[in-house]
Design a protein around this motif. Structure first.
Motif, PDB file in Angstrom:
ATOM      1  N   GLY A  59      18.179  -7.261  -9.789  1.00 50.59           N
ATOM      2  CA  GLY A  59      18.694  -6.060  -9.145  1.00 50.59           C
ATOM      3  C   GLY A  59      18.134  -4.762  -9.699  1.00 50.59           C
ATOM      4  O   GLY A  59      18.580  -3.680  -9.335  1.00 50.59           O
ATOM      5  N   VAL A  60      17.129  -4.854 -10.583  1.00 52.78           N
ATOM      6  CA  VAL A  60      16.491  -3.667 -11.152  1.00 52.78           C
ATOM      7  C   VAL A  60      15.452  -3.146 -10.168  1.00 52.78           C
ATOM      8  O   VAL A  60      14.659  -3.915  -9.629  1.00 52.78           O
ATOM      9  N   THR A  61      15.468  -1.848  -9.930  1.00 46.53           N
ATOM     10  CA  THR A  61      14.525  -1.228  -9.006  1.00 46.53           C
ATOM     11  C   THR A  61      13.284  -0.749  -9.752  1.00 46.53           C
ATOM     12  O   THR A  61      13.390  -0.132 -10.802  1.00 46.53           O
ATOM     13  N   HIS A  62      12.119  -1.075  -9.199  1.00 43.88           N
ATOM     14  CA  HIS A  62      10.827  -0.674  -9.757  1.00 43.88           C
ATOM     15  C   HIS A  62      10.083   0.130  -8.697  1.00 43.88           C
ATOM     16  O   HIS A  62      10.051  -0.260  -7.535  1.00 43.88           O
ATOM     17  N   GLN A  63       9.446   1.214  -9.105  1.00 40.25           N
ATOM     18  CA  GLN A  63       8.651   2.017  -8.184  1.00 40.25           C
ATOM     19  C   GLN A  63       7.189   1.633  -8.326  1.00 40.25           C
ATOM     20  O   GLN A  63       6.694   1.435  -9.437  1.00 40.25           O
ATOM     21  N   THR A  64       6.492   1.502  -7.195  1.00 34.91           N
ATOM     22  CA  THR A  64       5.059   1.224  -7.273  1.00 34.91           C
ATOM     23  C   THR A  64       4.361   2.442  -7.870  1.00 34.91           C
ATOM     24  O   THR A  64       4.779   3.575  -7.660  1.00 34.91           O
ATOM     25  N   ARG A  65       3.310   2.207  -8.638  1.00 31.82           N
ATOM     26  CA  ARG A  65       2.605   3.282  -9.339  1.00 31.82           C
ATOM     27  C   ARG A  65       1.119   3.347  -8.992  1.00 31.82           C
ATOM     28  O   ARG A  65       0.409   4.209  -9.464  1.00 31.82           O
ATOM     29  N   ARG A  66       0.635   2.419  -8.182  1.00 24.84           N
ATOM     30  CA  ARG A  66      -0.788   2.333  -7.852  1.00 24.84           C
ATOM     31  C   ARG A  66      -0.984   2.498  -6.353  1.00 24.84           C
ATOM     32  O   ARG A  66      -0.045   2.310  -5.584  1.00 24.84           O
ATOM     33  N   PRO A  67      -2.195   2.778  -5.927  1.00 29.83           N
ATOM     34  CA  PRO A  67      -2.446   2.848  -4.476  1.00 29.83           C
ATOM     35  C   PRO A  67      -2.112   1.528  -3.777  1.00 29.83           C
ATOM     36  O   PRO A  67      -1.594   1.520  -2.669  1.00 29.83           O
ATOM     37  N   VAL A  68      -2.386   0.397  -4.431  1.00 29.32           N
ATOM     38  CA  VAL A  68      -2.018  -0.925  -3.923  1.00 29.32           C
ATOM     39  C   VAL A  68      -1.393  -1.696  -5.078  1.00 29.32           C
ATOM     40  O   VAL A  68      -1.981  -1.791  -6.162  1.00 29.32           O
ATOM     41  N   ARG A  71       0.856  -1.180   0.000  1.00 30.94           N
ATOM     42  CA  ARG A  71       0.000   0.000   0.000  1.00 30.94           C
ATOM     43  C   ARG A  71       0.896   1.236   0.000  1.00 30.94           C
ATOM     44  O   ARG A  71       1.815   1.342   0.812  1.00 30.94           O
ATOM     45  N   GLY A  72       0.659   2.148  -0.931  1.00 30.24           N
ATOM     46  CA  GLY A  72       1.435   3.377  -0.986  1.00 30.24           C
ATOM     47  C   GLY A  72       2.652   3.255  -1.882  1.00 30.24           C
ATOM     48  O   GLY A  72       2.747   2.367  -2.720  1.00 30.24           O
ATOM     49  N   GLU A  73       3.581   4.171  -1.694  1.00 25.59           N
ATOM     50  CA  GLU A  73       4.770   4.241  -2.537  1.00 25.59           C
ATOM     51  C   GLU A  73       5.887   3.368  -1.963  1.00 25.59           C
ATOM     52  O   GLU A  73       6.210   3.456  -0.785  1.00 25.59           O
TER      53      GLU A  73
END
Length: 74
Positions: free
Chosen positions: A37-46, A27-29
């Motif tokens: 080892g690739v970094t992914h950022q969350t883009r949705r509320p969940v 939940r959240g960012e």
């Protein structure tokens, strides 16, 4: 980002939820590092992160765990 605290119960909701036999729900960012080892950022509320290792859209869950035998689920 952060959780609000309640007086008697601590956090008002969890940031991470483990779904039995399924994904982790975030939940959240968040930043998620995949197996390469690739970094992914969350883009949705969940966001749902794969735990079975079979998703075609790693590191995200695509529902593949639902068709696995129970013994092969996380």
């Amino acid at each position: 980002m952060g959780n609000r605290m309640t007086e008697d119960h601590g956090f008002d909701h969890p940031d991470v939820i483990v779904c039995p036999g399924g994904p982790l729900l975030l939940r959240g960012e968040h930043l998620v590092e995949d197996a390469e080892g690739v970094t992914h950022q969350t883009r949705r509320p969940v966001s749902a992160v794969c735990r079975c290792g079979k998703s075609a859209s790693q590191p995200w869950c695509d529902g593949t765990h639902k068709v696995l035998a129970v013994r092969d689920r996380p």
